[in-house]
Design a protein around this motif. Sequence first.
Motif, PDB file in Angstrom:
ATOM      1  N   VAL A  85       0.847  -1.189   0.000  1.00 36.42           N
ATOM      2  CA  VAL A  85       0.000   0.000   0.000  1.00 36.42           C
ATOM      3  C   VAL A  85       0.887   1.245   0.000  1.00 36.42           C
ATOM      4  CG1 VAL A  85      -1.803   1.309   1.186  1.00 36.42           C
ATOM      5  CG2 VAL A  85      -1.811  -1.201   1.276  1.00 36.42           C
ATOM      6  N   GLU A 109       0.896   5.667  -0.424  1.00 38.06           N
ATOM      7  CA  GLU A 109       0.094   6.887  -0.414  1.00 38.06           C
ATOM      8  C   GLU A 109       0.495   7.738  -1.614  1.00 38.06           C
ATOM      9  OE1 GLU A 109       0.224   9.028   3.269  1.00 38.06           O
ATOM     10  OE2 GLU A 109      -1.243   7.664   4.168  1.00 38.06           O
ATOM     11  N   GLY A 139      -4.914   5.913  -1.906  1.00 36.55           N
ATOM     12  CA  GLY A 139      -4.153   4.708  -1.618  1.00 36.55           C
ATOM     13  C   GLY A 139      -3.834   3.969  -2.899  1.00 36.55           C
ATOM     14  N   ILE A 172      -2.499   0.466  -4.515  1.00 36.65           N
ATOM     15  CA  ILE A 172      -2.226  -0.961  -4.306  1.00 36.65           C
ATOM     16  C   ILE A 172      -1.181  -1.383  -5.327  1.00 36.65           C
ATOM     17  CG2 ILE A 172      -3.223  -3.284  -4.290  1.00 36.65           C
ATOM     18  CD1 ILE A 172      -4.263  -1.425  -2.077  1.00 36.65           C
ATOM     19  N   TYR A 209      -7.730  -2.368   6.218  1.00 38.03           N
ATOM     20  CA  TYR A 209      -6.785  -1.325   6.630  1.00 38.03           C
ATOM     21  C   TYR A 209      -7.018  -0.042   5.832  1.00 38.03           C
ATOM     22  CZ  TYR A 209      -2.230   1.077   6.780  1.00 38.03           C
ATOM     23  OH  TYR A 209      -1.232   2.015   6.898  1.00 38.03           O
ATOM     24  N   CYS A 210      -7.102  -0.157   4.507  1.00 41.68           N
ATOM     25  CA  CYS A 210      -7.229   1.024   3.653  1.00 41.68           C
ATOM     26  C   CYS A 210      -8.536   1.768   3.879  1.00 41.68           C
ATOM     27  CB  CYS A 210      -7.104   0.614   2.182  1.00 41.68           C
ATOM     28  SG  CYS A 210      -5.438   0.146   1.687  1.00 41.68           S
ATOM     29  N   ASP A 211      -9.596   1.049   4.205  1.00 41.49           N
ATOM     30  CA  ASP A 211     -10.881   1.701   4.434  1.00 41.49           C
ATOM     31  C   ASP A 211     -10.836   2.670   5.603  1.00 41.49           C
ATOM     32  OD1 ASP A 211     -12.073   0.462   2.300  1.00 41.49           O
ATOM     33  OD2 ASP A 211     -13.066  -1.097   3.475  1.00 41.49           O
ATOM     34  N   TYR A 230      -8.339   5.802   3.421  1.00 45.49           N
ATOM     35  CA  TYR A 230      -8.467   6.322   2.059  1.00 45.49           C
ATOM     36  C   TYR A 230      -9.884   6.170   1.531  1.00 45.49           C
ATOM     37  CZ  TYR A 230      -3.511   5.304   2.644  1.00 45.49           C
ATOM     38  OH  TYR A 230      -2.235   5.209   3.139  1.00 45.49           O
ATOM     39  N   LEU A 236      -8.993   4.097  -3.750  1.00 52.19           N
ATOM     40  CA  LEU A 236      -7.845   3.240  -4.013  1.00 52.19           C
ATOM     41  C   LEU A 236      -7.663   3.115  -5.522  1.00 52.19           C
ATOM     42  CD1 LEU A 236      -8.383   0.269  -1.511  1.00 52.19           C
ATOM     43  CD2 LEU A 236      -6.905   2.265  -1.218  1.00 52.19           C
TER      44      LEU A 236
END
Length: 291
Positions: free
Chosen positions: A66, A68, A81, A83, A108-110, A113, A116
């Motif tokens: 991941v 940024e 984010g 991937i 995690y990303c939710d 961010y 994505l």
Amino acid sequence: MSQYRFKQSFSGDSSLSNKLFDLLEVTFPGLSSLAECARKIGASWETASTPFIRFHDDIAITHVGVLEIPMQIMGQRLTVGGIHAVATRLEFRRRGYYREVMEEVLEYCDCFYETLVLTTSQPEFYLPFGFRVVKEHIFKVKCGFRGSTDSFRRLDFTDTRDCTLLHRLLETRAPVSNIVGVVKEKPLFCVNEASRPLYYAEDLDLIACMETENTRLHLFDLVTTQICPLKNILARMPQLIEEVVIYFSPELLSVKDVQTFAHAFDETVLMVRGKFTAEGEKFMLPRSARC
């Protein structure tokens, strides 16, 4: 104790980078050398990527990273984010390991961010996780233009002054497009571009990611504090340029009679999960920001 099973830390495990790249090099041959190029000019993979890795007997078998990516989308600044470097060892595929890791990554990303992004030649792997394909475009301009000066020089990253120059412009760059552009991002840019020719025009204070093919100019990205008209760039190139192919939305380049074509960059597609206000617009995510 962390709620995550697969989230790892490069700073917490000095051997993690070697274990990860042992996996990635099998899936993406040459990626280790690209990461090393970026590392040498002060933009390391390890400072930018959060790795989620499943191990088997201390061997990395599945990874999803991941990143940024600070972006400007439809005139709004936001952190997206990214991937990237999704890989599973061949002998461990079809056992559900990738799904387990990806589900944790998305959880995690939710938390961080709203959007994505990723680029891939295999979109079917990501559709089940809520990603969708977003159409991209290239832009062609006929010109028949020969510049009067030779103002571009190739950057040399064995020279610390050129490294300093690149860092300065990446830190202060304007987005190459207000539809989809990138700001203040270094590691992804350097992994994608540091091993390629980069050209600098001092009087414009501009770095161009570009390639010439006979009388055709391919323009992939511009790193500068203020985007200038395309004619100012061409004026500093002494060879005849009859067509420019632009791999980002050219609305800031002051060009007319632009032809637009749907395009899959290097046979990859852009995929998005969550909000993406540029959907339906004519744009391309620049090569330097593809992950």
